[in-house]
Design a protein around this motif. Structure first.
Motif, PDB file in Angstrom:
ATOM      1  N   ALA A 291       0.849  -1.184   0.000  1.00 42.12           N
ATOM      2  CA  ALA A 291       0.000   0.000   0.000  1.00 42.12           C
ATOM      3  C   ALA A 291       0.886   1.236   0.000  1.00 42.12           C
ATOM      4  O   ALA A 291       2.037   1.198   0.451  1.00 42.12           O
ATOM      5  N   ARG A 292       0.331   2.356  -0.487  1.00 46.67           N
ATOM      6  CA  ARG A 292       1.163   3.557  -0.602  1.00 46.67           C
ATOM      7  C   ARG A 292       1.532   4.137   0.753  1.00 46.67           C
ATOM      8  O   ARG A 292       2.397   4.998   0.842  1.00 46.67           O
ATOM      9  N   THR A 293       0.869   3.690   1.824  1.00 47.64           N
ATOM     10  CA  THR A 293       1.240   4.136   3.171  1.00 47.64           C
ATOM     11  C   THR A 293       2.425   3.359   3.736  1.00 47.64           C
ATOM     12  O   THR A 293       2.956   3.716   4.786  1.00 47.64           O
ATOM     13  N   GLN A 294       2.841   2.306   3.039  1.00 51.02           N
ATOM     14  CA  GLN A 294       3.936   1.478   3.513  1.00 51.02           C
ATOM     15  C   GLN A 294       5.274   1.916   2.903  1.00 51.02           C
ATOM     16  O   GLN A 294       5.317   2.494   1.817  1.00 51.02           O
ATOM     17  N   HIS A 295       6.353   1.597   3.627  1.00 50.78           N
ATOM     18  CA  HIS A 295       7.703   1.827   3.105  1.00 50.78           C
ATOM     19  C   HIS A 295       8.186   0.558   2.394  1.00 50.78           C
ATOM     20  O   HIS A 295       8.169  -0.522   2.995  1.00 50.78           O
ATOM     21  N   PRO A 296       8.644   0.673   1.151  1.00 52.03           N
ATOM     22  CA  PRO A 296       9.208  -0.509   0.480  1.00 52.03           C
ATOM     23  C   PRO A 296      10.490  -0.947   1.183  1.00 52.03           C
ATOM     24  O   PRO A 296      11.272  -0.116   1.656  1.00 52.03           O
ATOM     25  N   LYS A 297      10.702  -2.250   1.234  1.00 53.72           N
ATOM     26  CA  LYS A 297      11.923  -2.800   1.821  1.00 53.72           C
ATOM     27  C   LYS A 297      12.563  -3.752   0.823  1.00 53.72           C
ATOM     28  O   LYS A 297      11.904  -4.668   0.330  1.00 53.72           O
ATOM     29  N   VAL A 298      13.850  -3.517   0.539  1.00 55.18           N
ATOM     30  CA  VAL A 298      14.537  -4.323  -0.455  1.00 55.18           C
ATOM     31  C   VAL A 298      15.745  -5.005   0.187  1.00 55.18           C
ATOM     32  O   VAL A 298      16.497  -4.389   0.944  1.00 55.18           O
ATOM     33  N   THR A 332      18.840  -5.340   4.515  1.00 59.16           N
ATOM     34  CA  THR A 332      17.459  -5.026   4.153  1.00 59.16           C
ATOM     35  C   THR A 332      17.309  -3.517   4.306  1.00 59.16           C
ATOM     36  O   THR A 332      17.458  -2.969   5.406  1.00 59.16           O
ATOM     37  N   VAL A 333      17.032  -2.861   3.197  1.00 57.28           N
ATOM     38  CA  VAL A 333      17.051  -1.404   3.148  1.00 57.28           C
ATOM     39  C   VAL A 333      15.624  -0.882   3.030  1.00 57.28           C
ATOM     40  O   VAL A 333      14.855  -1.330   2.168  1.00 57.28           O
ATOM     41  N   THR A 334      15.267   0.047   3.907  1.00 58.79           N
ATOM     42  CA  THR A 334      13.948   0.669   3.878  1.00 58.79           C
ATOM     43  C   THR A 334      14.002   1.913   3.010  1.00 58.79           C
ATOM     44  O   THR A 334      14.829   2.812   3.226  1.00 58.79           O
ATOM     45  N   LEU A 335      13.103   1.983   2.003  1.00 57.92           N
ATOM     46  CA  LEU A 335      13.073   3.087   1.062  1.00 57.92           C
ATOM     47  C   LEU A 335      11.979   4.077   1.428  1.00 57.92           C
ATOM     48  O   LEU A 335      11.038   3.746   2.184  1.00 57.92           O
ATOM     49  N   PRO A 336      12.024   5.287   0.906  1.00 54.83           N
ATOM     50  CA  PRO A 336      10.927   6.239   1.111  1.00 54.83           C
ATOM     51  C   PRO A 336       9.626   5.694   0.506  1.00 54.83           C
ATOM     52  O   PRO A 336       9.643   4.900  -0.439  1.00 54.83           O
ATOM     53  N   ARG A 337       8.485   6.143   1.070  1.00 55.24           N
ATOM     54  CA  ARG A 337       7.195   5.738   0.495  1.00 55.24           C
ATOM     55  C   ARG A 337       7.089   6.231  -0.945  1.00 55.24           C
ATOM     56  O   ARG A 337       7.596   7.298  -1.293  1.00 55.24           O
ATOM     57  N   GLN A 338       6.407   5.440  -1.790  1.00 56.25           N
ATOM     58  CA  GLN A 338       6.268   5.750  -3.207  1.00 56.25           C
ATOM     59  C   GLN A 338       4.808   6.013  -3.564  1.00 56.25           C
ATOM     60  O   GLN A 338       3.880   5.523  -2.901  1.00 56.25           O
ATOM     61  N   ARG A 339       4.629   6.786  -4.621  1.00 55.72           N
ATOM     62  CA  ARG A 339       3.275   7.053  -5.091  1.00 55.72           C
ATOM     63  C   ARG A 339       2.656   5.786  -5.673  1.00 55.72           C
ATOM     64  O   ARG A 339       3.357   4.839  -6.015  1.00 55.72           O
ATOM     65  N   LYS A 340       1.358   5.811  -5.827  1.00 58.15           N
ATOM     66  CA  LYS A 340       0.635   4.686  -6.399  1.00 58.15           C
ATOM     67  C   LYS A 340       1.093   4.450  -7.834  1.00 58.15           C
ATOM     68  O   LYS A 340       1.300   5.380  -8.596  1.00 58.15           O
ATOM     69  N   VAL A 362      14.544  -4.591 -10.044  1.00 57.80           N
ATOM     70  CA  VAL A 362      13.405  -5.204  -9.354  1.00 57.80           C
ATOM     71  C   VAL A 362      12.182  -4.323  -9.562  1.00 57.80           C
ATOM     72  O   VAL A 362      12.316  -3.142  -9.900  1.00 57.80           O
ATOM     73  N   TYR A 363      11.016  -4.919  -9.346  1.00 58.92           N
ATOM     74  CA  TYR A 363       9.779  -4.223  -9.682  1.00 58.92           C
ATOM     75  C   TYR A 363       8.884  -4.121  -8.451  1.00 58.92           C
ATOM     76  O   TYR A 363       8.767  -5.059  -7.674  1.00 58.92           O
ATOM     77  N   LEU A 364       8.237  -2.945  -8.332  1.00 62.35           N
ATOM     78  CA  LEU A 364       7.407  -2.672  -7.165  1.00 62.35           C
ATOM     79  C   LEU A 364       6.039  -2.181  -7.617  1.00 62.35           C
ATOM     80  O   LEU A 364       5.946  -1.311  -8.498  1.00 62.35           O
ATOM     81  N   ARG A 365       5.001  -2.747  -6.978  1.00 59.40           N
ATOM     82  CA  ARG A 365       3.619  -2.273  -7.220  1.00 59.40           C
ATOM     83  C   ARG A 365       3.115  -1.611  -5.965  1.00 59.40           C
ATOM     84  O   ARG A 365       3.168  -2.191  -4.870  1.00 59.40           O
ATOM     85  N   VAL A 366       2.680  -0.357  -6.120  1.00 59.48           N
ATOM     86  CA  VAL A 366       2.144   0.391  -4.982  1.00 59.48           C
ATOM     87  C   VAL A 366       0.644   0.620  -5.236  1.00 59.48           C
ATOM     88  O   VAL A 366       0.256   1.214  -6.239  1.00 59.48           O
ATOM     89  N   ARG A 367      -0.153   0.128  -4.308  1.00 55.07           N
ATOM     90  CA  ARG A 367      -1.601   0.195  -4.476  1.00 55.07           C
ATOM     91  C   ARG A 367      -2.169   1.501  -3.915  1.00 55.07           C
ATOM     92  O   ARG A 367      -1.605   2.086  -2.968  1.00 55.07           O
TER      93      ARG A 367
END
Length: 367
Positions: A291-298, A332-340, A362-367
């Motif tokens: 979700a867009r409220t979450q921080h991506p982690k790679v 494991t790196v925490t990234l800034p939140r991303q737009r939808k 790598v590919y990320l889907r933000v809902r």
């Protein structure tokens, strides 16, 4: 052992045929010319050492014809055997190149020495300098023979008081016929690649290709050393080759004496180099759909485990995070939140001294 290496690329740098000028004399200088021209000088018993019959040829890769460096090189290689020091190009370089090679340069003229003028000294060209061959030494004076670009062959007398005295006299030693030169530099720009420069000459060999030997891991004959030979036609060479060795290593570069000529093989030098290995960047999202409220982690790791250094996490040209990886670690790196939306993220490892650069998408889907 002799290494059956892969494709090689030889980049040959053609050293420009070099020339020098003799300028108008400095104000107050007096030039005492004793004879001019090959025939004119021979008529009065002043020799050119045979240069007049071959002056269009090149000696020491200098420009053939009427040219001071070509004439001096001819006199140093006919009736005697002198090796060309690295860096001996236009006349102004002759003194510094000799000093760098450990050859005496002083203010004491002797027959057979080369009189050398730095740029603009004693009437020499302000850009190229000048060289001449010492024929005789008199009290307070010297007789030289010389040739001149855009001029002619001549003999002249110079004294310490006439304003034409040289910067110094170069006392070249006789050679035993062995190659001479230097190992200038080496780097490893890519995996398994050596990129190196050097120069060498074989003073008693005819013009043509010269053979060199590389030994990695110890001098040639060392057990386990990787060795290979290559050829270069020119005095200065640039070689790019692929080798099997990886990591920190000592590189020994030899110039091999031309078969059938006097002299022995010569070690041009030893240099330490770290030969890069291929790196692999591994990356994956902890959750590739968030979700867009979450921080991506790679998750990020490098292979081989010895690889370390800076890793950039990019979205297009935007830097999301920069981390430093140490050997054998996984982060494991925490990234800034991303737009939808759907995003393509690039994880890029910058190359290090020991490893090449690599990246993973790598590919990320933000809902």
């Amino acid at each position: 052992m002799r290494h059956a290496h892969g494709p090689v690329r030889l980049v040959v740098v053609v050293v420009a045929l070099v020339t020098s000028l003799w300028a108008a004399p400095a104000q107050g200088a007096t030039i005492t010319v004793l004879c001019t021209g090959f025939t004119g000088c021979l008529t009065v018993g002043r020799t050119d050492g045979g240069y007049g019959t071959v002056y269009q040829q090149s000696f020491w890769s200098m420009t053939g014809g009427h040219n001071c460096t070509n004439y001096a090189a001819y006199r140093l290689t006919h009736g005697r055997l002198v090796a060309r020091p690295p860096g001996t190009n236009s006349a102004l370089t002759w003194g510094p190149a000799a000093i760098h090679a450990g050859i005496p340069v002083d203010d004491a003229p002797v027959v057979g020495a080369v009189a050398w003028w730095d740029a603009g000294v004693g009437g020499a060209s302000a850009t190229s300098g000048h060289v001449a061959y010492v024929e005789a030494v008199l009290p307070g004076a010297v007789l030289v023979s010389e040739d001149n670009l855009n001029g002619d062959f001549r003999w002249r007398l110079m004294t310490r008081l006439d304003g034409t005295w040289p910067s110094g006299f170069i006392h070249y030693p006789e050679s035993d016929g062995s190659p001479s030169g230097e190992f200038t530099s080496v780097t490893s720009p890519d995996a398994g690649t050596l990129d190196f420069w050097g120069s060498a000459t074989d003073p008693d060999a005819a013009a043509g290709s010269r053979t060199y030997l590389v030994s990695l891991g110890g001098p040639r004959g060392t057990a386990g050393a990787e060795t290979y030979t290559f050829e270069s036609e020119y005095f200065r060479f640039h070689r790019i080759s692929h080798v099997g060795t990886r990591g920190p290593i000592s590189m020994f570069l030899y110039a091999l004496n031309t078969p059938g000529t006097a002299g022995d093989d010569v070690l041009l030098g030893q240099r330490d180099v770290t030969i890069r290995a291929t790196s692999v960047t591994r990356a994956s999202f902890v959750d590739s759909s968030i979700a867009r409220t979450q921080h991506p982690k790679v998750r990020i790791s490098l292979a081989p485990t010895q690889a370390s250094g800076v890793v950039d996490v990019m979205r297009g040209t935007t830097l999301l995070k920069r981390v430093t990886m140490t050997s054998g670690t996984r982060q494991t790196v925490t990234l800034p939140r991303q737009r939808k939306g759907r995003w393509t993220i690039s994880v890029r490892y910058r190359r290090s001294v020991a490893f090449t650069a690599s990246s993973r998408t790598v590919y990320l889907r933000v809902r």
